[in-house]
Write an enzyme that holds these catalytic residues in place. Structure first.
Site, short mmCIF file in Angstrom:
data_model
loop_
_atom_site.label_atom_id
_atom_site.label_comp_id
_atom_site.label_asym_id
_atom_site.label_seq_id
_atom_site.Cartn_x
_atom_site.Cartn_y
_atom_site.Cartn_z
N TYR A 73 49.76 -24.22 -3.91
CA TYR A 73 48.78 -23.31 -3.31
C TYR A 73 48.59 -23.73 -1.86
O TYR A 73 47.94 -24.73 -1.56
CB TYR A 73 47.44 -23.37 -4.04
CG TYR A 73 47.46 -22.83 -5.46
CD1 TYR A 73 48.50 -22.01 -5.92
CD2 TYR A 73 46.44 -23.14 -6.35
CE1 TYR A 73 48.50 -21.52 -7.22
CE2 TYR A 73 46.44 -22.64 -7.66
CZ TYR A 73 47.48 -21.85 -8.08
OH TYR A 73 47.49 -21.36 -9.37
N GLY A 227 40.67 -9.92 -13.82
CA GLY A 227 41.47 -8.69 -13.88
C GLY A 227 41.79 -8.11 -12.52
O GLY A 227 42.40 -7.04 -12.42
N PHE A 229 43.93 -8.81 -10.31
CA PHE A 229 45.34 -8.60 -9.97
C PHE A 229 46.15 -8.09 -11.16
O PHE A 229 47.36 -8.07 -11.12
CB PHE A 229 45.96 -9.91 -9.47
CG PHE A 229 45.29 -10.41 -8.24
CD1 PHE A 229 45.41 -9.71 -7.07
CD2 PHE A 229 44.53 -11.56 -8.27
CE1 PHE A 229 44.79 -10.16 -5.92
CE2 PHE A 229 43.91 -12.02 -7.13
CZ PHE A 229 44.04 -11.32 -5.96
N1 LIG Z 1 49.23 -20.33 -14.03
C1 LIG Z 1 49.41 -19.32 -13.23
O1 LIG Z 1 50.48 -18.78 -13.13
C2 LIG Z 1 48.28 -18.83 -12.40
C3 LIG Z 1 48.41 -17.58 -11.72
C4 LIG Z 1 47.33 -17.14 -10.99
C5 LIG Z 1 46.17 -17.87 -10.92
N2 LIG Z 1 46.06 -19.07 -11.56
C6 LIG Z 1 44.81 -19.86 -11.56
O2 LIG Z 1 43.80 -19.03 -12.10
C7 LIG Z 1 42.69 -18.96 -11.20
C8 LIG Z 1 42.05 -17.60 -11.33
O3 LIG Z 1 42.95 -16.58 -10.96
P1 LIG Z 1 42.83 -15.78 -9.59
O4 LIG Z 1 41.95 -16.50 -8.63
O5 LIG Z 1 44.21 -15.49 -9.15
O6 LIG Z 1 42.25 -14.41 -10.07
P2 LIG Z 1 40.76 -13.96 -10.50
O7 LIG Z 1 39.89 -15.15 -10.69
O8 LIG Z 1 40.91 -13.04 -11.65
O9 LIG Z 1 40.29 -13.10 -9.26
C9 LIG Z 1 40.23 -13.62 -7.97
C10 LIG Z 1 40.02 -12.45 -7.01
O10 LIG Z 1 38.79 -11.82 -7.30
C11 LIG Z 1 37.90 -11.92 -6.18
N3 LIG Z 1 36.59 -12.27 -6.73
C12 LIG Z 1 36.23 -13.45 -7.31
N4 LIG Z 1 34.96 -13.38 -7.74
C13 LIG Z 1 34.50 -12.16 -7.42
C14 LIG Z 1 33.26 -11.51 -7.59
N5 LIG Z 1 32.24 -12.10 -8.22
N6 LIG Z 1 33.12 -10.25 -7.11
C15 LIG Z 1 34.14 -9.63 -6.48
N7 LIG Z 1 35.36 -10.18 -6.30
C16 LIG Z 1 35.54 -11.45 -6.77
C17 LIG Z 1 38.48 -12.98 -5.29
O11 LIG Z 1 38.22 -12.71 -3.93
P3 LIG Z 1 37.11 -13.57 -3.08
O12 LIG Z 1 37.80 -14.83 -2.67
O13 LIG Z 1 36.80 -12.67 -1.95
O14 LIG Z 1 35.95 -13.80 -3.98
C18 LIG Z 1 39.97 -12.85 -5.56
O15 LIG Z 1 40.51 -11.79 -4.80
C19 LIG Z 1 43.33 -19.22 -9.83
O16 LIG Z 1 42.35 -19.62 -8.88
C20 LIG Z 1 44.35 -20.28 -10.16
O17 LIG Z 1 43.74 -21.55 -10.19
C21 LIG Z 1 47.10 -19.53 -12.31
#
Ligand SMILES: NC(=O)c1ccc[n+]([C@@H]2O[C@H](COP(=O)([O-])OP(=O)(O)OC[C@H]3O[C@@H](n4cnc5c(N)ncnc54)[C@H](OP(=O)(O)O)[C@@H]3O)[C@@H](O)[C@H]2O)c1
Length: 320
Positions: A73, A227, A229
């Site tokens: 990352y 959700g 993405f």
């Molecule tokens: N193993 C894998 O392949 C893999 C793949 C992807 C992710 N991950 C891990 O999983 C974690 C979670 O996934 P993710 O961060 O990709 O996706 P997520 O938690 O589902 O969503 C993150 C997105 O939502 C926004 N967001 C977060 N809280 C919000 C809220 N309360 N209201 C409105 N928008 C909000 C964030 O933008 P803002 O920054 O503007 O809040 C960001 O764009 C990652 O941080 C990573 O550690 C692992």
């Protein structure tokens, strides 16, 4: 009164309870994902470094003791920020990292599943986080650039991590982006303490793995828990083909439940995960201090039986 006001004085992340990772590491079921902290496209430094460091520290103040990260990352950036924010680490902090990909200047994520790449990635994570031993390392299965497909064996790369665990560089192992068969294969080689696959209220392709993990005492840490993405394949009736598209939490039922509970749709999505299965540990990712507070407060949200029933019905299994 807001959820947070009602619980003023306590650590909100504690409200969802704990999960005993590997039966020995007590992690709060509301954690934090570090992927949103680097710059756009998970590349380079954050626009505001002080704000990124403050978000990590605030997560811990709110009771989070489980952070998900990877040295890819940024690359390196998320781990450096965690180290700057929290080192020397509290004894109860569990940092889960992952290996299996690397980054190229075009911001792509090719696979890095060869033995020497995995060994280097483990050493990079140790250095980046400033630790002698990594708490949990997930083997992330990546298909791109000569990686592994869902049909392939993961025995060789998982075996490399099992050796590094034997050497004491890693305490526990997990897997990410795997099929049920690949999970079973890994468990034949060494104990698996966590699985990280895409899963959320609007996309539940891995329901069978959630259940297998629950029965085996393995944590399921869904990625894309909000959700945001998630890609769903909707039918284009004009061409009769399935077209992938991004699906945010725009389902009417999520908004209706949120309104009833005076919560946000994001909080409802997280609360649904926490109530769905006791082995689910959430790692919502954010770079925003306000979103962080909102997400962690979801640990205190209680969905009624009606709420759960309505949300359960949202997914008909059409994307399996
Ligand atoms: N193993 C894998 O392949 C893999 C793949 C992807 C992710 N991950 C891990 O999983 C974690 C979670 O996934 P993710 O961060 O990709 O996706 P997520 O938690 O589902 O969503 C993150 C997105 O939502 C926004 N967001 C977060 N809280 C919000 C809220 N309360 N209201 C409105 N928008 C909000 C964030 O933008 P803002 O920054 O503007 O809040 C960001 O764009 C990652 O941080 C990573 O550690 C692992």
């Amino acid at each position: 009164m807001s959820i947070s006001e009602a619980n003023a004085g306590t650590e909100p992340a504690a409200a969802a309870g704990e999960f005993a990772l590997a039966g020995e590491l007590a992690i709060r079921r509301m954690g934090f994902g570090a992927m949103q902290l680097p710059g756009p496209g998970v590349w380079g430094p954050p626009k505001d470094r002080a704000r990124a460091v403050a978000v990590i520290r605030r997560a811990v103040e709110l009771g989070v003791n489980h952070i998900d990260t990877s040295d890819y990352y940024g690359p390196y950036v998320a781990n450096e920020l965690i180290r700057e924010a929290l080192h020397p680490y509290d004894d109860d902090l569990v940092i889960v990292t992952k290996v299996g990909a690397f980054r190229t200047p075009d911001k792509a994520w090719p696979s890095a599943l060869k033995p020497e790449q995995l060994r280097r990635a483990v050493y990079d994570n140790l250095r980046g986080l400033g630790r002698d031993q990594l708490d949990v390392v997930n083997l992330r299965i990546v298909e791109e650039a000569g990686g592994l497909s869902p049909e392939d064996s993961i025995a060789e790369p998982f075996g490399v991590l099992a050796e590094l665990r034997e050497q004491g560089l890693i305490r526990h192992l997990g897997v990410s982006n795997v099929t049920a068969r690949q999970l079973a294969e890994a468990r034949e080689i060494a104990p698996v303490v966590s699985v990280q696959n895409e899963y959320n209220v609007v996309r539940r392709l891995h329901e069978d793995i959630v259940r297998t993990c629950a029965e085996a005492g393995i944590a399921f840490m869904p990625f894309f828990p909000l959700g945001t993405f998630t890609l769903q394949h909707k039918k284009d009736t004009t061409t009769d083909t399935k077209v992938p598209q991004h699906v945010p939490l725009d389902a009417q039922v999520i908004h209706a439940v949120a309104e009833r509970l005076e919560a946000t749709p994001y909080q409802v999505a997280l609360a649904w995960l926490l109530q769905h299965s006791p082995n689910i540990c959430c790692i919502p990712g954010t770079s925003s201090p306000d979103h962080l507070e909102e997400n962690i407060a979801a640990a205190e949200l209680r969905l009624s039986e009606t709420d759960v029933k309505e949300l359960d019905a949202l997914y008909g299994g059409e994307n399996r």
